[in-house]
Write a protein that holds these residues in place. Sequence first.
Motif, PDB file in Angstrom:
ATOM      1  N   VAL A 758       0.850  -1.185   0.000  1.00 37.17           N
ATOM      2  CA  VAL A 758       0.000   0.000   0.000  1.00 37.17           C
ATOM      3  C   VAL A 758       0.884   1.233   0.000  1.00 37.17           C
ATOM      4  O   VAL A 758       1.850   1.310   0.788  1.00 37.17           O
ATOM      5  N   GLY A 759       0.560   2.166  -0.863  1.00 33.62           N
ATOM      6  CA  GLY A 759       1.272   3.435  -0.902  1.00 33.62           C
ATOM      7  C   GLY A 759       0.345   4.584  -0.532  1.00 33.62           C
ATOM      8  O   GLY A 759      -0.834   4.570  -0.857  1.00 33.62           O
ATOM      9  N   VAL A 760       0.890   5.563   0.161  1.00 34.84           N
ATOM     10  CA  VAL A 760       0.136   6.743   0.570  1.00 34.84           C
ATOM     11  C   VAL A 760       0.796   7.964  -0.047  1.00 34.84           C
ATOM     12  O   VAL A 760       2.009   8.180   0.140  1.00 34.84           O
ATOM     13  N   VAL A 761       0.028   8.737  -0.795  1.00 30.86           N
ATOM     14  CA  VAL A 761       0.528   9.935  -1.457  1.00 30.86           C
ATOM     15  C   VAL A 761      -0.141  11.141  -0.817  1.00 30.86           C
ATOM     16  O   VAL A 761      -1.384  11.216  -0.768  1.00 30.86           O
ATOM     17  N   ALA A 770       1.595  10.898   7.152  1.00 30.99           N
ATOM     18  CA  ALA A 770       0.860   9.642   7.231  1.00 30.99           C
ATOM     19  C   ALA A 770       1.781   8.555   7.755  1.00 30.99           C
ATOM     20  O   ALA A 770       2.932   8.428   7.309  1.00 30.99           O
ATOM     21  N   LEU A 771       1.273   7.795   8.695  1.00 36.20           N
ATOM     22  CA  LEU A 771       1.993   6.667   9.264  1.00 36.20           C
ATOM     23  C   LEU A 771       1.252   5.393   8.886  1.00 36.20           C
ATOM     24  O   LEU A 771       0.028   5.307   9.058  1.00 36.20           O
ATOM     25  N   VAL A 772       1.988   4.399   8.376  1.00 36.02           N
ATOM     26  CA  VAL A 772       1.400   3.136   7.938  1.00 36.02           C
ATOM     27  C   VAL A 772       2.029   2.007   8.756  1.00 36.02           C
ATOM     28  O   VAL A 772       3.264   1.864   8.780  1.00 36.02           O
ATOM     29  N   VAL A 812      -4.614   6.892  -1.042  1.00 35.85           N
ATOM     30  CA  VAL A 812      -4.119   5.569  -0.665  1.00 35.85           C
ATOM     31  C   VAL A 812      -4.277   4.669  -1.879  1.00 35.85           C
ATOM     32  O   VAL A 812      -5.372   4.555  -2.445  1.00 35.85           O
ATOM     33  N   ASN A 813      -3.177   4.026  -2.278  1.00 36.10           N
ATOM     34  CA  ASN A 813      -3.185   3.204  -3.475  1.00 36.10           C
ATOM     35  C   ASN A 813      -2.578   1.843  -3.182  1.00 36.10           C
ATOM     36  O   ASN A 813      -1.467   1.764  -2.648  1.00 36.10           O
ATOM     37  N   VAL A 814      -3.338   0.799  -3.499  1.00 38.40           N
ATOM     38  CA  VAL A 814      -2.787  -0.553  -3.445  1.00 38.40           C
ATOM     39  C   VAL A 814      -1.972  -0.748  -4.710  1.00 38.40           C
ATOM     40  O   VAL A 814      -2.499  -0.628  -5.825  1.00 38.40           O
ATOM     41  N   VAL A 815      -0.722  -1.036  -4.540  1.00 33.22           N
ATOM     42  CA  VAL A 815       0.199  -1.096  -5.674  1.00 33.22           C
ATOM     43  C   VAL A 815      -0.278  -2.136  -6.683  1.00 33.22           C
ATOM     44  O   VAL A 815      -0.578  -3.282  -6.335  1.00 33.22           O
ATOM     45  N   ARG A 830     -17.745  -1.542  -8.707  1.00 28.18           N
ATOM     46  CA  ARG A 830     -17.121  -0.377  -8.091  1.00 28.18           C
ATOM     47  C   ARG A 830     -15.616  -0.581  -8.074  1.00 28.18           C
ATOM     48  O   ARG A 830     -15.133  -1.650  -7.705  1.00 28.18           O
ATOM     49  N   MET A 831     -14.894   0.439  -8.476  1.00 27.71           N
ATOM     50  CA  MET A 831     -13.443   0.345  -8.547  1.00 27.71           C
ATOM     51  C   MET A 831     -12.858   0.307  -7.146  1.00 27.71           C
ATOM     52  O   MET A 831     -13.319   1.003  -6.242  1.00 27.71           O
ATOM     53  N   GLN A 832     -11.843  -0.539  -6.974  1.00 29.13           N
ATOM     54  CA  GLN A 832     -11.191  -0.679  -5.684  1.00 29.13           C
ATOM     55  C   GLN A 832      -9.693  -0.482  -5.827  1.00 29.13           C
ATOM     56  O   GLN A 832      -9.135  -0.558  -6.923  1.00 29.13           O
ATOM     57  N   GLY A 833      -9.076  -0.255  -4.697  1.00 33.59           N
ATOM     58  CA  GLY A 833      -7.624  -0.141  -4.670  1.00 33.59           C
ATOM     59  C   GLY A 833      -7.104   1.272  -4.618  1.00 33.59           C
ATOM     60  O   GLY A 833      -5.924   1.487  -4.325  1.00 33.59           O
ATOM     61  N   ASN A 834      -7.967   2.256  -4.895  1.00 35.15           N
ATOM     62  CA  ASN A 834      -7.548   3.657  -4.871  1.00 35.15           C
ATOM     63  C   ASN A 834      -8.542   4.459  -4.040  1.00 35.15           C
ATOM     64  O   ASN A 834      -9.749   4.455  -4.318  1.00 35.15           O
ATOM     65  N   LEU A 835      -8.047   5.124  -3.031  1.00 38.10           N
ATOM     66  CA  LEU A 835      -8.877   5.920  -2.139  1.00 38.10           C
ATOM     67  C   LEU A 835      -8.314   7.333  -2.081  1.00 38.10           C
ATOM     68  O   LEU A 835      -7.115   7.526  -1.841  1.00 38.10           O
TER      69      LEU A 835
END
Length: 1090
Positions: A758-761, A770-772, A812-815, A830-835
């Motif tokens: 997971v990446g956070v931009v 942001a802390l993951v 938030v993006n699931v790589v 519904r599209m998933q993986g990008n918030l």
Amino acid sequence: MCGSAMFPASPAWPKVRVLQVLWALLAVLLASRRLRAFKDFQVCTWHAVLNEFHMVGKEGVEDRFFEQKPVDKVNKVFQTLVDSPIDRNEVYMGFPYYLKINYLCNQKLSQDLVRMGHLTGLKPLVLITFQSPVNFYHWKIEQLQIQMEAAPFRSEEECMAEEVCSMSWYTPMPIKNGSVVMRVDISSNGLGTFIQDTSFHVNINGFLKRNEFDRVLYAVGEELYGLAAEHFVGISSRPLWYTVGQAPVLILGGIPDEKYVLMTDTSFQDYSIVELSIDSCWVGSVYCPHYGFTATIYDAIATESTLFIRQNQLVYYFTGTYTTLHENNRGSGDWVRVLASECIMKLCPAHFPDNGSEYVMALTMGKNEGFIHFGTITDGQVSFEMLPKSWSVCQQIAGTHPSDGSVAGVPEFIPEARGLEFLMILGTETYTNTRMIARGISFNPYNNLVFIWGNFLLQSSNKENLIYLADFPKEQTIKYIARSFLGNMAIVTETEEIWYLMEGTYRVYQLFPSRGWDVHISLQQMQQSSLYASNETMVTLFYEDNKLYQLVYLMHKNKGKLVKRPVPVEKLLMYQQYTTHHELERKGNYSMLSFTNFCPFSVMRLRNLPRPQRYTRQERYRARPASVLERSGFHTKSSLAIYQGLVYYLLWLHSKYDKPYADPVHDPTWRWWQNNKVDKDYYFFLASNWRSAGGVYIDMDSYEKIYNLEPEYQLPERIFLDKGTEYSFTIFLSGQGRSYRAQAELGSAFQMHTQVDVGVVLADPGCIEALVKQEVLINRNSVLFLITLKDKKLCYDQGISGHHLMKTSMMVNVVGSSGFCFQETHLQPRMQGNLLVPVLIGCPPGKRLAFDITYTLEYSRRQNKHYFDCVQVDPEMPCFLFRDIFYPFFLIQDLVTGDSGSFQGSYVLLVVGGGPTLESIRDYSKEEIYHFNSPQDKWLCLENSPCYDNVPRGIFSPEFFFKVLVSNRGVDTSTYCNYQLTFLVHIHGLPLSPKRALFIFMVSTSVFVGLVIFYIIFRLLWPLMVKGCTMLRWKINDIIASDSYYTYTSISGISSVSSVRQSRQSSIASSRIEEDGAEPREAMEGQLTT
């Protein structure tokens, strides 16, 4: 800059080609399950229209929303409620409209199904969301909602049935000052027929008016009825421009050679064609050559209360009548021409308001080429300013000129990508021979992404470094783009191709024409959808609530219609993936069709979401209709009017709650029911025995403010962060196949590593962080990501609640998930993986500082050992005695969550006004405020103080009203909120000045001594005065008696002698007796008889 000018029309969309056998098979496979569901299950949706107050119960009536004044016909109904918890001394008003609700099954209205729904307990739940106003200086910024339960009502048409033939549900359609855009969400109470939730906009149309025949007309021009094919077929699409989230009425031009525009106040659920009433006067000049006249409205922009259009080089605006926004402004009444001496080549919108105003830009050519006329719209007032002040944009950009289509920082030629999806522009790349031709630029203030486009697509996140997106072909030229500003962007080319980009990623997808589109068209034909036809022309493409829509003109059997339809981006990407990545595997004697799943996870869920109101700042009220004492449960016009009055009064209490003195209970509805809560059981007893007045029962618990909303299983629409505030949530991901492996690190044991990352931009990493934290669940083949977003306390000073908030975002993006991961729902994938979560940094709306009068009085009484109120008691503003020490206490109240606690921060208290009476209070100047508040002994009411030498009124001590300002700005570092509170303090028992006290003492002493002396003299002379008065009375009596005697003698002279003699003797005897009274009565009688 915005898009280019209107271009020649492209051909209409081509007819769907004959699909290949595999595609047809794929369409059948994808549609089989959905078609079986349609066959066995009726698809039902809510349907709602507006009815004016007096049109309730009428069938086939649909009114337009433009009346904004409250209805005063409600109050007389409340006067009949003699045994109800309401206060009949209050004035109850109503709203001018009702929302009439039914539901359609398979796009048809069946009263049998509606009656069945009512009998099985079905009730629509309506949630109204009011959009915050643009001008936060005039109106309070708040995120307000009200949830209502619709009331069943019989239609007034003739009916032979015993109970009901046709019916509908009704709720009031509330209006709130400062808001002209309202979103309506209708859902079911969970009983009866399953009906899909529906969401739509109901906006106030301030560009309508009534004529002398009470007919509703457009004020901007003449409404036309009927569509002509030549106005749409073969015409190029054009962008829809408006202030995002603020424009109640949308306007779209581009109809060739006509002054026609499309107008809608429902985001094109319905629409009107209007011929504008403009003069169309254009005379060419040296600085603005006459290239050709056309009546076409090229550019059209909608703002909160004003419409802008461009025809040729002329610019006009029209301000609507919105009394809910600016009460004194009745609108412009007609189109107003501006920039008459300028040659305008283009109008461009500013998509977001700022500093309480909206903006438009007019690009010039001719003598002022390179300059921009910057238009500002504040409360319907329009003004333009030419920028830059001295040098034009063209002169400031060295070596470039707008005529060659280049932009500063943009390469001259398109780079050679060499098979890459994107390429960072560093200046060392290999370039093609194709020249870059820039057509426009767009900026998203939430994620700071800038797109420069033309026959290329460049992206920048810091306005310096450029990234070339190579998936977009250089053979195409972008005509305009549509952005949701929530992470999605659609692209329209000159040839009407549609492309899609998820912002923050680098892959561009072609939606139309594409194999996915062909599969989708096949499925729609199989379902006989009315939203598609073989001959269709796209009019515009736009986003609404982060969903992509087309406005399309359909031709079917020589009949045309204009429809709004969603663009199923998720379906198109799924179909395109399936048609591209599939295999035929041999399984014995048969072949099996298999698809490749590129999604890195199988399940994605959000967990541990906090309660939303603290972060979304959403205030919500709940209002239910009064219960009717009628066995069928149907309401009457009177009970609906009562519902109107109760909802109106509830929102009125909300608007009046923002006052300086805090109530003992922190809730706007507390004052409504505070005196009637003790009689709650009595009112319920009356209703239980069918004895309630007016035939209705008002439950006090049905009108309340909700503070404990539960989180939905998705991220909120937006979040607000105060200083140092954190927002945390968890993402649960289940991997595809074996997604985890063990790796040994030097000097440590085996560690589990996941292939799902997971990446956070962050749009502004200098302001938020942001802390993951990752947790691997091996036994479930899953992984948890705990994500915490936190404000870094660096990028904001202090501001008023809801003012000047800083826009940023977290993505938030699931790589590896972009464009490959979808979740199936009962409605659509519904599209998933990008918030993407928009974040607003600053002082959140709904926080305020209040004077805690309850605890202040309690503490003052305890410290001073007593409390003396004014002689004339005012419960809303208690008095304080001047000689007592004043201990003020303040509360920080959260109007959203209901929290209320003592203010523990530092603050500054200043007296900014005052006066001896409420009518004489005045605001002090800056010099007076500085002088009066430094030093603080000025408020001991000594000399040169405003409260010094105050003249008392009557016999009571002097009073004074202090206007006090409390602020924490500059002295409190715990919050971004600049809490400002201005309130009045009523002080009595003020001392008199020495001179006035001496004067009053001397006057009082003189009066007292004078009264004493007068009393002594009066007591000494009283006996003599009594004796003198007695003697005076005797003398007066003698004089009166003497005058009576002589008068009597003269009158008796004309009588006989004997009578005279006898009378004289009698008179003499009588007079003698009266004079001295000394002779005995017997002697007098003897004389009278002789």
